[in-house]
Design a protein around this motif. Sequence first.
Motif, PDB file in Angstrom:
ATOM      1  N   GLY A  39       0.774  -1.233   0.000  1.00 31.64           N
ATOM      2  CA  GLY A  39       0.000   0.000   0.000  1.00 31.64           C
ATOM      3  C   GLY A  39       0.808   1.287   0.000  1.00 31.64           C
ATOM      4  N   VAL A  40       2.084   1.217  -0.362  1.00 30.61           N
ATOM      5  CA  VAL A  40       2.893   2.427  -0.481  1.00 30.61           C
ATOM      6  C   VAL A  40       2.364   3.246  -1.657  1.00 30.61           C
ATOM      7  N   THR A  41       2.134   4.540  -1.449  1.00 29.58           N
ATOM      8  CA  THR A  41       1.669   5.403  -2.532  1.00 29.58           C
ATOM      9  C   THR A  41       2.848   5.805  -3.401  1.00 29.58           C
ATOM     10  N   VAL A  42       2.714   5.567  -4.696  1.00 25.09           N
ATOM     11  CA  VAL A  42       3.736   5.940  -5.671  1.00 25.09           C
ATOM     12  C   VAL A  42       3.172   7.122  -6.453  1.00 25.09           C
ATOM     13  N   SER A  43       3.815   8.273  -6.313  1.00 32.35           N
ATOM     14  CA  SER A  43       3.378   9.477  -7.011  1.00 32.35           C
ATOM     15  C   SER A  43       4.383   9.841  -8.090  1.00 32.35           C
ATOM     16  N   ILE A  44       3.862  10.336  -9.190  1.00 28.37           N
ATOM     17  CA  ILE A  44       4.716  10.819 -10.265  1.00 28.37           C
ATOM     18  C   ILE A  44       4.409  12.291 -10.457  1.00 28.37           C
ATOM     19  N   ASP A  45       5.443  13.117 -10.336  1.00 27.70           N
ATOM     20  CA  ASP A  45       5.317  14.561 -10.495  1.00 27.70           C
ATOM     21  C   ASP A  45       4.226  15.138  -9.587  1.00 27.70           C
ATOM     22  N   GLY A  46       4.139  14.620  -8.355  1.00 28.36           N
ATOM     23  CA  GLY A  46       3.206  15.138  -7.367  1.00 28.36           C
ATOM     24  C   GLY A  46       1.792  14.611  -7.452  1.00 28.36           C
ATOM     25  N   LYS A  47       1.530  13.677  -8.347  1.00 25.82           N
ATOM     26  CA  LYS A  47       0.201  13.101  -8.502  1.00 25.82           C
ATOM     27  C   LYS A  47       0.252  11.619  -8.155  1.00 25.82           C
ATOM     28  N   GLY A  48      -0.564  11.216  -7.168  1.00 23.85           N
ATOM     29  CA  GLY A  48      -0.620   9.807  -6.799  1.00 23.85           C
ATOM     30  C   GLY A  48      -1.212   8.987  -7.920  1.00 23.85           C
ATOM     31  N   VAL A  49      -0.484   8.007  -8.396  1.00 27.00           N
ATOM     32  CA  VAL A  49      -0.954   7.245  -9.546  1.00 27.00           C
ATOM     33  C   VAL A  49      -1.180   5.766  -9.252  1.00 27.00           C
ATOM     34  N   THR A  50      -0.488   5.234  -8.253  1.00 26.42           N
ATOM     35  CA  THR A  50      -0.649   3.811  -7.954  1.00 26.42           C
ATOM     36  C   THR A  50      -0.160   3.537  -6.538  1.00 26.42           C
ATOM     37  N   SER A  51      -0.306   2.290  -6.126  1.00 29.64           N
ATOM     38  CA  SER A  51       0.231   1.859  -4.839  1.00 29.64           C
ATOM     39  C   SER A  51       0.785   0.447  -5.006  1.00 29.64           C
ATOM     40  N   THR A  52       1.603   0.041  -4.054  1.00 28.55           N
ATOM     41  CA  THR A  52       2.218  -1.280  -4.131  1.00 28.55           C
ATOM     42  C   THR A  52       1.202  -2.367  -3.798  1.00 28.55           C
ATOM     43  N   ASP A  53       1.423  -3.551  -4.360  1.00 36.11           N
ATOM     44  CA  ASP A  53       0.515  -4.677  -4.118  1.00 36.11           C
ATOM     45  C   ASP A  53       0.948  -5.457  -2.877  1.00 36.11           C
ATOM     46  N   ILE A  54       0.364  -6.614  -2.670  1.00 35.62           N
ATOM     47  CA  ILE A  54       0.629  -7.425  -1.478  1.00 35.62           C
ATOM     48  C   ILE A  54       2.087  -7.875  -1.376  1.00 35.62           C
ATOM     49  N   ASP A  55       2.791  -7.908  -2.503  1.00 36.38           N
ATOM     50  CA  ASP A  55       4.201  -8.299  -2.503  1.00 36.38           C
ATOM     51  C   ASP A  55       5.148  -7.103  -2.599  1.00 36.38           C
ATOM     52  N   GLY A  56       4.600  -5.880  -2.508  1.00 40.97           N
ATOM     53  CA  GLY A  56       5.413  -4.671  -2.556  1.00 40.97           C
ATOM     54  C   GLY A  56       5.728  -4.174  -3.957  1.00 40.97           C
ATOM     55  N   PHE A  57       5.168  -4.795  -4.979  1.00 38.53           N
ATOM     56  CA  PHE A  57       5.459  -4.410  -6.364  1.00 38.53           C
ATOM     57  C   PHE A  57       4.520  -3.315  -6.857  1.00 38.53           C
ATOM     58  N   PHE A  58       5.025  -2.510  -7.789  1.00 36.18           N
ATOM     59  CA  PHE A  58       4.224  -1.502  -8.469  1.00 36.18           C
ATOM     60  C   PHE A  58       4.646  -1.453  -9.925  1.00 36.18           C
ATOM     61  N   ASN A  59       3.757  -0.927 -10.766  1.00 32.15           N
ATOM     62  CA  ASN A  59       4.039  -0.774 -12.189  1.00 32.15           C
ATOM     63  C   ASN A  59       3.207   0.398 -12.695  1.00 32.15           C
ATOM     64  N   VAL A  60       3.852   1.341 -13.374  1.00 30.25           N
ATOM     65  CA  VAL A  60       3.143   2.489 -13.941  1.00 30.25           C
ATOM     66  C   VAL A  60       3.607   2.725 -15.370  1.00 30.25           C
ATOM     67  N   ALA A  61       2.673   3.189 -16.189  1.00 28.86           N
ATOM     68  CA  ALA A  61       3.000   3.575 -17.556  1.00 28.86           C
ATOM     69  C   ALA A  61       3.290   5.066 -17.557  1.00 28.86           C
ATOM     70  N   ILE A  62       4.398   5.448 -18.185  1.00 29.74           N
ATOM     71  CA  ILE A  62       4.798   6.859 -18.229  1.00 29.74           C
ATOM     72  C   ILE A  62       5.229   7.205 -19.642  1.00 29.74           C
ATOM     73  N   ASP A  63       5.264   8.503 -19.916  1.00 26.69           N
ATOM     74  CA  ASP A  63       5.800   8.936 -21.206  1.00 26.69           C
ATOM     75  C   ASP A  63       7.317   9.051 -21.092  1.00 26.69           C
TER      76      ASP A  63
END
Length: 80
Positions: A39-63
């Motif tokens: 549940g760690v919040t992952v923000s890109i450029d000040g905007k919260g876009v995703t959070s980590t899953d049960i295993d601590g993983f995250f994945n975001v699409a960026i330009d």
Amino acid sequence: MGSSNCFFVMLLMLLSSHLFAQSFSGKVIDSSTEEPLIGVTVSIDGKGVTSTDIDGFFNVAIDADEHTFTFSFIGYKTTV
């Protein structure tokens, strides 16, 4: 665990490029216990876009531009 001795460690920083977009993924763990943080919040450029899953993983699409990632979690020190 106090926030003074716990830091986010990002592992598996994989940057794969696609034709028009990139995917940025990783795993967030507690540096003291090496346990994944859920549940760690992952923000890109000040905007919260995703959070980590049960295993601590995250994945975001960026330009392809330059971005600032921020990782925040209650009880821990925010890391940029």
